[in-house]
Design a protein around this motif. Structure first.
Motif, PDB file in Angstrom:
ATOM      1  N   UNK A   1       0.789  -1.203   0.000  1.00  0.00           N
ATOM      2  CA  UNK A   1       0.000   0.000   0.000  1.00  0.00           C
ATOM      3  C   UNK A   1       0.839   1.280   0.000  1.00  0.00           C
ATOM      4  N   UNK A   2       2.005   1.257   0.729  1.00  0.00           N
ATOM      5  CA  UNK A   2       2.845   2.455   0.828  1.00  0.00           C
ATOM      6  C   UNK A   2       4.315   2.090   0.684  1.00  0.00           C
ATOM      7  N   UNK A   3       5.115   3.120   0.458  1.00  0.00           N
ATOM      8  CA  UNK A   3       6.567   3.000   0.476  1.00  0.00           C
ATOM      9  C   UNK A   3       7.084   3.820   1.647  1.00  0.00           C
ATOM     10  N   UNK A   4       7.949   3.221   2.444  1.00  0.00           N
ATOM     11  CA  UNK A   4       8.607   3.929   3.544  1.00  0.00           C
ATOM     12  C   UNK A   4      10.048   4.156   3.136  1.00  0.00           C
ATOM     13  N   UNK A   5      10.495   5.407   3.236  1.00  0.00           N
ATOM     14  CA  UNK A   5      11.867   5.765   2.894  1.00  0.00           C
ATOM     15  C   UNK A   5      12.610   6.203   4.145  1.00  0.00           C
ATOM     16  N   UNK A   6      13.889   5.832   4.244  1.00  0.00           N
ATOM     17  CA  UNK A   6      14.711   6.326   5.341  1.00  0.00           C
ATOM     18  C   UNK A   6      15.363   7.637   4.909  1.00  0.00           C
ATOM     19  N   UNK A   7      16.205   8.192   5.760  1.00  0.00           N
ATOM     20  CA  UNK A   7      16.789   9.499   5.451  1.00  0.00           C
ATOM     21  C   UNK A   7      17.774   9.449   4.287  1.00  0.00           C
ATOM     22  N   UNK A   8      18.212   8.247   3.878  1.00  0.00           N
ATOM     23  CA  UNK A   8      19.108   8.098   2.726  1.00  0.00           C
ATOM     24  C   UNK A   8      18.340   7.708   1.463  1.00  0.00           C
ATOM     25  N   UNK A   9      17.030   7.721   1.543  1.00  0.00           N
ATOM     26  CA  UNK A   9      16.125   7.380   0.442  1.00  0.00           C
ATOM     27  C   UNK A   9      16.115   5.901   0.078  1.00  0.00           C
ATOM     28  N   UNK A  15       2.404  -3.117   3.679  1.00  0.00           N
ATOM     29  CA  UNK A  15       1.027  -2.820   4.076  1.00  0.00           C
ATOM     30  C   UNK A  15       1.055  -1.712   5.129  1.00  0.00           C
ATOM     31  N   UNK A  16      -0.089  -1.159   5.448  1.00  0.00           N
ATOM     32  CA  UNK A  16      -0.151  -0.061   6.410  1.00  0.00           C
ATOM     33  C   UNK A  16       0.383  -0.480   7.774  1.00  0.00           C
ATOM     34  N   UNK A  17       0.030  -1.663   8.236  1.00  0.00           N
ATOM     35  CA  UNK A  17       0.451  -2.130   9.556  1.00  0.00           C
ATOM     36  C   UNK A  17       1.979  -2.231   9.662  1.00  0.00           C
ATOM     37  N   UNK A  18       2.593  -2.936   8.733  1.00  0.00           N
ATOM     38  CA  UNK A  18       4.038  -3.121   8.795  1.00  0.00           C
ATOM     39  C   UNK A  18       4.800  -1.843   8.454  1.00  0.00           C
ATOM     40  N   UNK A  19       4.246  -1.026   7.593  1.00  0.00           N
ATOM     41  CA  UNK A  19       4.883   0.250   7.267  1.00  0.00           C
ATOM     42  C   UNK A  19       4.903   1.166   8.483  1.00  0.00           C
ATOM     43  N   UNK A  20       3.844   1.166   9.276  1.00  0.00           N
ATOM     44  CA  UNK A  20       3.817   1.993  10.488  1.00  0.00           C
ATOM     45  C   UNK A  20       4.881   1.520  11.474  1.00  0.00           C
ATOM     46  N   UNK A  21       5.038   0.211  11.632  1.00  0.00           N
ATOM     47  CA  UNK A  21       6.081  -0.335  12.511  1.00  0.00           C
ATOM     48  C   UNK A  21       7.467   0.104  12.039  1.00  0.00           C
ATOM     49  N   UNK A  22       7.700   0.035  10.736  1.00  0.00           N
ATOM     50  CA  UNK A  22       8.991   0.423  10.193  1.00  0.00           C
ATOM     51  C   UNK A  22       9.232   1.922  10.360  1.00  0.00           C
ATOM     52  N   UNK A  23       8.244   2.725  10.029  1.00  0.00           N
ATOM     53  CA  UNK A  23       8.380   4.171  10.117  1.00  0.00           C
ATOM     54  C   UNK A  23       8.653   4.613  11.549  1.00  0.00           C
ATOM     55  N   UNK A  52       3.588   4.433  18.050  1.00  0.00           N
ATOM     56  CA  UNK A  52       4.244   3.133  18.190  1.00  0.00           C
ATOM     57  C   UNK A  52       5.684   3.359  18.641  1.00  0.00           C
ATOM     58  N   UNK A  53       6.099   2.600  19.640  1.00  0.00           N
ATOM     59  CA  UNK A  53       7.488   2.702  20.091  1.00  0.00           C
ATOM     60  C   UNK A  53       8.432   2.097  19.053  1.00  0.00           C
ATOM     61  N   UNK A  54       9.594   2.744  18.829  1.00  0.00           N
ATOM     62  CA  UNK A  54      10.559   2.170  17.892  1.00  0.00           C
ATOM     63  C   UNK A  54      11.108   0.858  18.410  1.00  0.00           C
ATOM     64  N   UNK A  55      11.375  -0.050  17.507  1.00  0.00           N
ATOM     65  CA  UNK A  55      11.939  -1.355  17.845  1.00  0.00           C
ATOM     66  C   UNK A  55      11.158  -2.010  18.981  1.00  0.00           C
ATOM     67  N   UNK A  56       9.857  -1.989  18.879  1.00  0.00           N
ATOM     68  CA  UNK A  56       8.986  -2.464  19.962  1.00  0.00           C
ATOM     69  C   UNK A  56       9.144  -3.953  20.241  1.00  0.00           C
TER      70      UNK A  56
END
Length: 79
Positions: A1-9, A15-23, A52-56
């Motif tokens: 559903x989405x693409x998550x990018x880090x600060x280095x692109x 999916x929304x659920x896993x993308x939120x965890x990653x973000x 969501x806490x990072x690295x939960x």
């Protein structure tokens, strides 16, 4: 559903659920909807990641700012 990018692109689609965890675990990450994503998908991911806490999945007491969600840090700082 989405693409998550880090600060280095570097990015990953998900999916929304896993993308939120990653973000939630990225510093200065960004989220963009894929072309076939339902309306508002990126916004929902962004909003979910805020609480969501990072690295939960790691155990132990989590009290340092880097271990708390953005929402928890704002509450601690009175914002």
């Amino acid at each position: 559903m989405v693409t998550v990018l880090d600060r280095c692109n570097s990015g990953a689609d998900g999916c929304e659920h896993h993308a939120a965890r990653m973000l939630a675990s990225l510093d200065r990450g960004r989220v963009y909807p894929l072309p076939d994503a339902p309306p508002g998908a990126a916004i929902r991911v962004f909003q979910a990641a805020d609480g969501i806490r990072p690295f939960c999945w790691l155990d132990g007491p989590r009290t340092r700012p880097s271990q708390l969600s953005h929402a928890e840090n704002r509450a601690r700082n009175g914002r």
